[in-house]
Enzyme design. Structure first.
Site, PDB file in Angstrom:
ATOM      1  N   GLU A  53       0.883  -1.159   0.000  1.00 52.83           N
ATOM      2  CA  GLU A  53       0.000   0.000   0.000  1.00 52.83           C
ATOM      3  C   GLU A  53       0.927   1.216   0.000  1.00 52.83           C
ATOM      4  O   GLU A  53       1.835   1.295   0.826  1.00 52.83           O
ATOM      5  CB  GLU A  53      -0.858  -0.009   1.274  1.00 52.83           C
TER       6      GLU A  53
ATOM      7  N   ARG B 223       5.021 -12.976   9.530  1.00 53.18           N
ATOM      8  CA  ARG B 223       5.771 -11.766   9.199  1.00 53.18           C
ATOM      9  C   ARG B 223       7.111 -11.775   9.917  1.00 53.18           C
ATOM     10  O   ARG B 223       7.312 -12.501  10.899  1.00 53.18           O
ATOM     11  CB  ARG B 223       5.007 -10.482   9.475  1.00 53.18           C
TER      12      ARG B 223
ATOM     13  N   LYS C 256       4.325   0.451   9.994  1.00 55.81           N
ATOM     14  CA  LYS C 256       4.408   1.770   9.382  1.00 55.81           C
ATOM     15  C   LYS C 256       3.912   2.851  10.330  1.00 55.81           C
ATOM     16  O   LYS C 256       4.448   3.947  10.358  1.00 55.81           O
ATOM     17  CB  LYS C 256       3.588   1.787   8.095  1.00 55.81           C
TER      18      LYS C 256
HETATM   19  P1  ATP Z   1       2.831  -2.360   8.193  1.00 56.19           P
HETATM   20  O1  ATP Z   1       2.284  -3.255   9.242  1.00 56.19           O
HETATM   21  O2  ATP Z   1       4.278  -2.069   8.339  1.00 56.19           O
HETATM   22  O3  ATP Z   1       2.007  -1.133   7.978  1.00 56.19           O
HETATM   23  P2  ATP Z   1       1.561  -3.544   5.965  1.00 56.19           P
HETATM   24  O4  ATP Z   1       1.373  -5.013   5.983  1.00 56.19           O
HETATM   25  O5  ATP Z   1       0.389  -2.704   6.228  1.00 56.19           O
HETATM   26  O6  ATP Z   1       2.790  -3.195   6.868  1.00 56.19           O
HETATM   27  P3  ATP Z   1       1.683  -3.334   3.143  1.00 56.19           P
HETATM   28  O7  ATP Z   1       2.144  -2.219   2.302  1.00 56.19           O
HETATM   29  O8  ATP Z   1       0.245  -3.650   3.147  1.00 56.19           O
HETATM   30  O9  ATP Z   1       2.177  -3.049   4.605  1.00 56.19           O
HETATM   31  O10 ATP Z   1       2.532  -4.643   2.859  1.00 56.19           O
HETATM   32  C1  ATP Z   1       2.847  -5.141   1.591  1.00 56.19           C
HETATM   33  C2  ATP Z   1       3.205  -6.590   1.730  1.00 56.19           C
HETATM   34  O11 ATP Z   1       4.314  -6.748   2.599  1.00 56.19           O
HETATM   35  C3  ATP Z   1       2.061  -7.395   2.308  1.00 56.19           C
HETATM   36  O12 ATP Z   1       1.903  -8.581   1.554  1.00 56.19           O
HETATM   37  C4  ATP Z   1       2.510  -7.689   3.710  1.00 56.19           C
HETATM   38  O13 ATP Z   1       1.996  -8.910   4.156  1.00 56.19           O
HETATM   39  C5  ATP Z   1       4.027  -7.728   3.578  1.00 56.19           C
HETATM   40  N1  ATP Z   1       4.668  -7.381   4.842  1.00 56.19           N
HETATM   41  C6  ATP Z   1       4.495  -6.260   5.566  1.00 56.19           C
HETATM   42  N2  ATP Z   1       5.196  -6.308   6.717  1.00 56.19           N
HETATM   43  C7  ATP Z   1       5.854  -7.506   6.711  1.00 56.19           C
HETATM   44  C8  ATP Z   1       6.741  -8.173   7.626  1.00 56.19           C
HETATM   45  N3  ATP Z   1       7.119  -7.607   8.784  1.00 56.19           N
HETATM   46  N4  ATP Z   1       7.215  -9.384   7.281  1.00 56.19           N
HETATM   47  C9  ATP Z   1       6.852  -9.955   6.104  1.00 56.19           C
HETATM   48  N5  ATP Z   1       6.022  -9.403   5.224  1.00 56.19           N
HETATM   49  C10 ATP Z   1       5.517  -8.187   5.508  1.00 56.19           C
HETATM   50 MG    MG Z   2      -1.372  -3.095   5.009  1.00 55.12          MG
END
Ligand code: ATP
Ligand code: MG
Length: 560
Positions: A38, A264, A274
Site C-alpha cells: 500500500e 511476518r 508503518k
Molecule cells: P505495516 O504493518 O508495516 O504497515 P503492511 O502489511 O500494512 O505493513 P503493506 O504495504 O500492506 O504493509 O505490505 C505489503 C506486503 O508486505 C504485504 O503482503 C505484507 O503482508 C508484507 N509485509 C508487511 N510487513 C511484513 C513483515 N514484517 N514481514 C513480512 N512481510 C511483511
Molecule cells: Mg497493510
C-alpha cells in the site's frame, strides 16, 4: 530450464512445497506471484522478506512476479511513496518487467462486480452510520446484529449504489456491504463493507471517483484480474481468506488465485509497523525515513547495507507459519559476510592521538603499498603516505597496561600496519592526565612490518599520516531500541536507545578516502563504513554500516 530443475535447488520451505505440488498436480501451468504494497509509507526490512519470497518463487519456478500497488485509500496514500517503493524493489535486485499494476487500474471492473453482487442479492447499501455498523458487528463471543437495511430490494440497492457513485450523498452517509452472515464465527464474514464514500481526490484517478473499494474487496479481485496464481501474504490475512474465497465464488472472475499465509518478520530491538515508523519520523526521533538507524530499505541503503546482504538474510530466516523474533545479529552477520568479500580496506583513525617518530627524518614521506582487498586480488593495491608524524587510535595506547595489552605502551614495540615496527619511548600528558602526544622510534630494518625472527611483536595497529590525513565526521550506530520488543510494556518511544547514534568529529582518514565512492569500505580493525549523503567535497561524513566484531558467529560457536 525445466520446472523440476528450477525447483530442485530452491530452498525447501512450505510455500515452495505447495507451488511444486501445484505444478506437479497440474493445478498451475505457470506461477504468478505479486508483491502488493500500500503506497502509504516506505518499505522496511519486513517487506523485503515478502519481496524476496514473491520474486524468488517466481524466478525459481520460471514464472513472473507483479508489483501491484494496493492504492484503495486515497486519504493516506501518496505518489511519492509509489516512487520510493519502486526504487527500493529495484535496488533489492528485482524487476517486475511489464507487470506494474495498481488496484486503481481495476476500479471500473471492481465497480461492475459490486453491481453484480447487488443484482444477485449478495450486497446491499446500508444507511447506518459507521458507529452503528461497528456496534452491530458483535464480538468474538457474540454474534452480530443484522442491519435494518439488509433486506432492501436489489433494484433499490442498485439505484442507491449508482447514486453513491454519482456523488449524491455525503461522505460516510452510506456504504455498500456484502450480504453474508451476521452470525458467522468469523467477523470478516459479518457483512463486510465493500465500498465507502470518500470525497478525496486519488493520486492516480483524480476526481473520477468519490466511492472507493475497501482493501478486502479490491485485493483478491485484483489478484484474479492479473492472473496471480499464488497470493502469498502474512498471517494476519488468514482470517480474511474465507471472505476472499466467498467473493471469488460469487463473482465472474477470470481466474482463481489461491492465498497462502506465512509469518511476518519480527526483528528484535526494532519496530516494523508503518504506524510506528511514521511516528519516529514525525516526532523527530530520527532524521527521516532514510535515517541510517531506520529499518527502512532507504535507511539501510543510506547506512551502506548491500542489497545482497538483505537477500541473504531473507533466505536464512526462511519462511514458516510460526511467529518468531529474529536477532538483528543475524542481519549484521549477513552484512559482514558480504562486505568481507567485497569491501576495499582503508586506514582510518576515529579517536586520534598524535605520534612523533623521532628517528624519522623531517620532511621525508614514503609511499607504502597496501592491498585494497586481501580477499580479492583483482581489487589491486594503493600507496599510503607515511611520515614523521602520524595519528594512532587513542584506545591503542595505555600508559600502564596489563600484560596482555599487545598495543602501544611506554617501552613496548608494536607493528604499524603495512609500515614499520615502532617502540614507544615517551608520552606527554595534558593537565587532565590524558596523553596528548607519544614519542616513538622506528626500526628501519622492518619495512612492510616484517619482524625479524628473534622478535615477537604481537600487536598490529592502524595509523594515518598526520600531514596527509583527511579530517572527517564518522557516525556510529547501534540498535534504535534498547529492548527486544519495543512497546511491550508501555509506549514504544520510551524504549528508544539513547546511544543509538554517536557522532565523532575530527576523525582522520587516509588520503584515498578523500573522494569516497558509493561502495562501503572496511576501516581496518574497526568495521565497515560508507560515505553518507551529507558528505561535501573535502568534508567526508561516514556511516558505520556494522562493526567488525561478530557477536553472531560467537553465539553460533557457543552452540546457541
Ligand atoms: P505495516 O504493518 O508495516 O504497515 P503492511 O502489511 O500494512 O505493513 P503493506 O504495504 O500492506 O504493509 O505490505 C505489503 C506486503 O508486505 C504485504 O503482503 C505484507 O503482508 C508484507 N509485509 C508487511 N510487513 C511484513 C513483515 N514484517 N514481514 C513480512 N512481510 C511483511
Ligand atoms: Mg497493510
Amino acid at each position: 530450464m525445466s520446472v523440476a530443475e528450477a525447483g530442485s535447488d530452491a530452498p525447501g520451505d512450505f510455500i515452495r512445497g505447495i507451488v511444486r505440488d501445484d505444478i506437479a498436480g497440474g493445478r498451475s501451468a505457470e506461477v504468478v506471484t505479486r508483491f502488493p504494497p500500500e503506497p502509504n509509507g516506505y518499505l522496511h526490512i519486513g517487506h523485503a522478506k515478502s519481496i524476496v519470497l514473491n520474486f524468488g518463487v517466481a524466478r525459481e519456478f520460471g514464472g513472473r512476479c507483479h508489483l501491484r500497488f494496493d492504492d484503495t485509500n486515497p486519504v493516506r496514500e501518496e505518489e511519492a511513496y509509489v516512487e520510493s517503493i519502486k526504487t527500493d524493489v529495484r535496488w533489492l535486485g528485482y524487476d517486475w518487467g511489464a507487470h506494474l499494476h495498481f488496484a486503481s487500474d481495476h476500479f471500473e471492473r471492481l465497480y461492475e462486480w459490486a453491481e453484480h453482487l447487488v443484482r444477485e442479492g449478495k450486497a446491499y447499501v446500508d444507511d447506518s452510520s459507521a458507529d452503528d455498523i461497528r456496534a452491530m458487528r458483535g464480538s468474538l463471543t457474540e454474534p452480530g446484529i443484522e442491519s435494518p437495511w439488509r433486506d432492501r430490494p436489489a433494484a433499490e440497492n442498485l439505484d442507491l449504489l449508482r447514486r453513491m457513485r454519482d456523488g449524491a450523498f455525503d461522505e460516510g452517509a452510506r456504504v455498500l456491504r456484502a450480504r453474508i452472515d451476521m452470525a458467522s464465527g468469523n467477523i470478516n464474514l459479518r457483512d463486510p463493507v465493500l465500498y465507502r464514500i470518500l470525497r478525496a481526490p486519488h493520486p492516480r484517478t483524480g476526481e473520477d471517483w468519490c466511492i472507493y473499494p475497501t482493501y478486502d474487496f479490491a485485493h483478491g479481485q485484483s489478484d484474479a484480474i492479473e492472473g496471480v496464481t499464488h497470493s502469498l501474504c502474512t498471517l494476519e490475512f488468514a482470517d480474511h481468506r474465507p471472505l476472499y474465497d466467498w467473493l471469488i465464488d460469487h463473482l465472474p472472475v477470470p481466474a482463481r488465485p489461491r492465498q497462502y499465509e506465512f509469518a511476518r518478520l519480527n526483528l528484535a530491538c526494532t519496530v516494523l509497523s508503518k504506524r510506528r515508523l511514521i511516528r519516529l519520523v514525525e516526532e523527530g526521533h530520527v532524521a527521516g525515513w532514510d535515517d541510517p538507524r531506520m529499518p527502512t530499505l532507504a535507511g539501510l541503503r543510506r547506512r551502506g547495507v548491500p542489497p545482497q546482504a538483505i537477500r541473504d538474510f531473507a533466505q536464512r530466516i526462511g519462511v514458516a507459519r510460526a511467529d518468531n523474533l529474529v536477532d538483528p545479529a543475524l542481519l549484521d552477520h549477513c552484512i559482514r559476510d558480504e562486505l568481507n568479500r567485497t569491501a576495499e580496506r582503508r586506514l582510518a583513525v576515529l579517536r586520534p592521538l598524535k605520534v612523533v617518530i623521532e628517528n624519522w627524518p623531517e620532511g621525508r614521506t614514503d609511499m607504502l603499498p597496501a592491498p585494497n582487498n586481501p580477499n580479492d586480488p583483482e581489487a589491486g593495491r594503493r600507496e599510503i603516505p607515511f611520515g614523521r608524524e602520524i595519528w594512532v587510535e587513542r584506545d591503542d595506547f595505555m600508559e600502564d597496561p596489563p600484560r596482555k595489552f599487545h598495543r602501544l605502551a611506554p617501552g613496548r614495540e608494536v607493528r604499524l600496519r603495512y609500515a614499520w615496527l615502532v617502540t614507544c619511548t615517551g608520552v606527554e600528558t595534558g593537565a587532565d592526565g590524558e596523553p596528548v602526544l607519544l614519542r616513538c622510534t622506528y626500526d628501519p630494518a622492518t619495512r612492510g612490518g616484517d619482524a625479524p625472527d628473534d622478535r615477537k611483536v604481537r600487536g598490529t595497529i592502524h595509523w594515518v599520516s598526520a600531514s596527509h590525513g583527511m579530517p572527517a565526521e564518522v557516525r556510529l550506530y547501534d540498535c534504535l531500541f534498547s529492548v527486544p520488543e519495543p512497546g511491550a510494556s508501555g509506549d514504544f518511544i520510551d524504549d528508544l536507545n539513547p546511544g543509538s547514534q554517536v557522532v565523532l568529529k575530527g576523525c582522520m582518514l587516509e588520503p584515498a578516502l578523500a573522494r569516497p565512492g558509493e561502495a562501503p569500505v572496511q576501516f581496518e580493525r574497526q568495521g565497515y563504513f560508507r560515505a553518507d549523503d551529507d558528505s561535501r567535497p573535502g568534508r567526508p561524513v561516514f556511516n558505520r554500516v556494522v562493526a567488525l566484531r561478530d557477536s553472531w558467529a560467537k553465539i553460533q560457536a557457543r552452540g546457541g
